[in-house]
Enzyme design. Structure first.
Site, PDB file in Angstrom:
ATOM      1  CG  ASN A   1      -1.759   1.404   1.513  1.00 19.07           C
ATOM      2  OD1 ASN A   1      -1.850   2.162   0.398  1.00 19.07           O
ATOM      3  ND2 ASN A   1      -2.339   1.374   2.619  1.00 19.07           N
TER       4      ASN A   1
ATOM      5  CE  LYS B   1      -0.122   3.263   4.807  1.00 22.09           C
ATOM      6  NZ  LYS B   1       0.037   3.603   6.341  1.00 22.09           N
TER       7      LYS B   1
ATOM      8  CG  HIS C   1      -5.841   2.044   4.873  1.00 27.32           C
ATOM      9  ND1 HIS C   1      -5.496   3.139   5.835  1.00 27.32           N
ATOM     10  CD2 HIS C   1      -4.993   1.042   4.838  1.00 27.32           C
ATOM     11  CE1 HIS C   1      -4.171   2.665   6.350  1.00 27.32           C
ATOM     12  NE2 HIS C   1      -3.927   1.700   5.719  1.00 27.32           N
TER      13      HIS C   1
ATOM     14  CD  GLU D   1      -2.900   5.531   6.581  1.00 27.08           C
ATOM     15  OE1 GLU D   1      -2.938   5.662   5.382  1.00 27.08           O
ATOM     16  OE2 GLU D   1      -2.005   5.196   7.200  1.00 27.08           O
TER      17      GLU D   1
ATOM     18  CD  GLU E   1      -3.756  -2.531   7.192  1.00 25.24           C
ATOM     19  OE1 GLU E   1      -2.412  -2.587   6.867  1.00 25.24           O
ATOM     20  OE2 GLU E   1      -4.359  -1.330   7.065  1.00 25.24           O
TER      21      GLU E   1
ATOM     22  CB  SER F   1       4.953  -1.763  12.045  1.00 24.82           C
ATOM     23  OG  SER F   1       4.460  -0.648  12.072  1.00 24.82           O
TER      24      SER F   1
HETATM   25  P1  PGA Z   1       2.626   0.250   7.796  1.00 20.72           P
HETATM   26  O1  PGA Z   1       1.355   0.330   7.035  1.00 20.72           O
HETATM   27  O2  PGA Z   1       3.157  -1.075   7.068  1.00 20.72           O
HETATM   28  O3  PGA Z   1       3.609   1.440   7.230  1.00 20.72           O
HETATM   29  O4  PGA Z   1       2.453   0.046   9.069  1.00 20.72           O
HETATM   30  C1  PGA Z   1       0.524  -0.575   6.639  1.00 20.72           C
HETATM   31  C2  PGA Z   1      -1.170  -0.055   6.168  1.00 20.72           C
HETATM   32  O5  PGA Z   1      -1.552   0.895   6.581  1.00 20.72           O
HETATM   33  O6  PGA Z   1      -1.594  -0.778   5.327  1.00 20.72           O
END
Ligand code: PGA
Length: 244
Positions: free
Chosen positions: A12, A14, A90, A92, A162, A206
């Site tokens: 992803n 983003k 997601h 976010e 997540e 992460s």
């Molecule tokens: P990250 O993000 O691996 O940077 O923690 C995961 C995600 O938001 O899909």
């Protein structure tokens, strides 16, 4: 049963990346033959991924097919450009854009209607974990979606667990913590439809080149949704390899 599910690694990006980075991934990403690899690109770059060895996904869709919705992109547009996967819900999007469980459900329904493969993202904030309410929180996120979808949900949706406290923080859930929730998700969905045994449930938050293989080794973890580490091709290659 657990062994019939193919491992999937989804990146992803983003709101990161560039044409140059995409070009580098096209040249240097190695896709293991037994792993499904997807990169969810910013919408502008998604069509430029055509012809890659990996699959392309988008990061969001509208709950509508078309019309006066400035700035949104639709499922039919993804179909038009042969982009098969799309992240839905997601955290976010839920936090920055106020997407509710009900809206997320409509988006998943819309994606399924058009034959897309939605990656439904769910996960609890830290406060919920601290009061021991993870399962009921996750269950409400799932039920909102299964409530408006038919059997297609169990055939075509990929779930990504997540935990919000693990996203972008460097604080990964331990393999045991993640497995516990994945097993709950599968058991809960299996109560409605036994096809849930075949659903891919990804862990995100992460995941990196060091911790991926331990997470992917868990019974109900079928791969990962990778943010930060999906922007570095060397790291992402190691993560894809860890799933093979
Ligand atoms: P990250 O993000 O691996 O940077 O923690 C995961 C995600 O938001 O899909």
């Amino acid at each position: 049963m657990g062994h019939v599910r193919k491992k999937l690694v989804a990146g992803n990006w983003k709101m990161n990346g560039s044409q140059a980075l995409l070009e580098q991934f096209k040249q240097e990403l190695v896709v293991p033959s037994n792993v499904e690899v997807v990169i969810c690109l910013p919408a502008l770059y998604a069509p430029l991924g055509a012809g890659s060895k990996f699959n392309i996904g988008a990061q969001n869709i509208s709950e509508h097919d078309k019309g006066a919705h400035t700035g949104d992109i639709s499922s039919p547009m993804l179909v038009d450009l042969q982009i098969q996967y799309v992240l839905v819900g997601h955290s976010e999007r839920r936090l920055d854009h106020g997407e509710s469980n009900e809206l997320v459900a409509l988006k998943v329904k819309k994606a399924l209607q058009h034959g897309l493969t939605p990656i439904l993202c769910i996960g609890e904030p830290l406060e919920v974990r601290e009061v021991g309410a993870v399962f009921s929180f996750i269950q409400a996120q799932l039920d909102a979606v299964t409530h408006v979808c038919t059997d297609g949900f169990f055939k075509d949706v990929i779930v990504a667990y997540e935990p919000i406290w693990a996203i972008g923080t460097g604080k990964t859930a331990s393999p045991e913590q993640a497995q516990e929730v994945h097993a709950f998700i599968r058991a809960h969905l299996s109560q409605t439809n036994e096809l849930a045994q075949n659903m891919q449930i990804l862990y995100g938050g992460s995941v990196n080149a060091e911790n991926a293989s331990q997470l992917f080794a868990q019974t109900d973890i079928d791969g990962g949704l990778i943010g930060g580490a999906s922007l570095k091709v060397a790291d992402f290659n190691i993560i894809c390899q860890a799933a093979s």
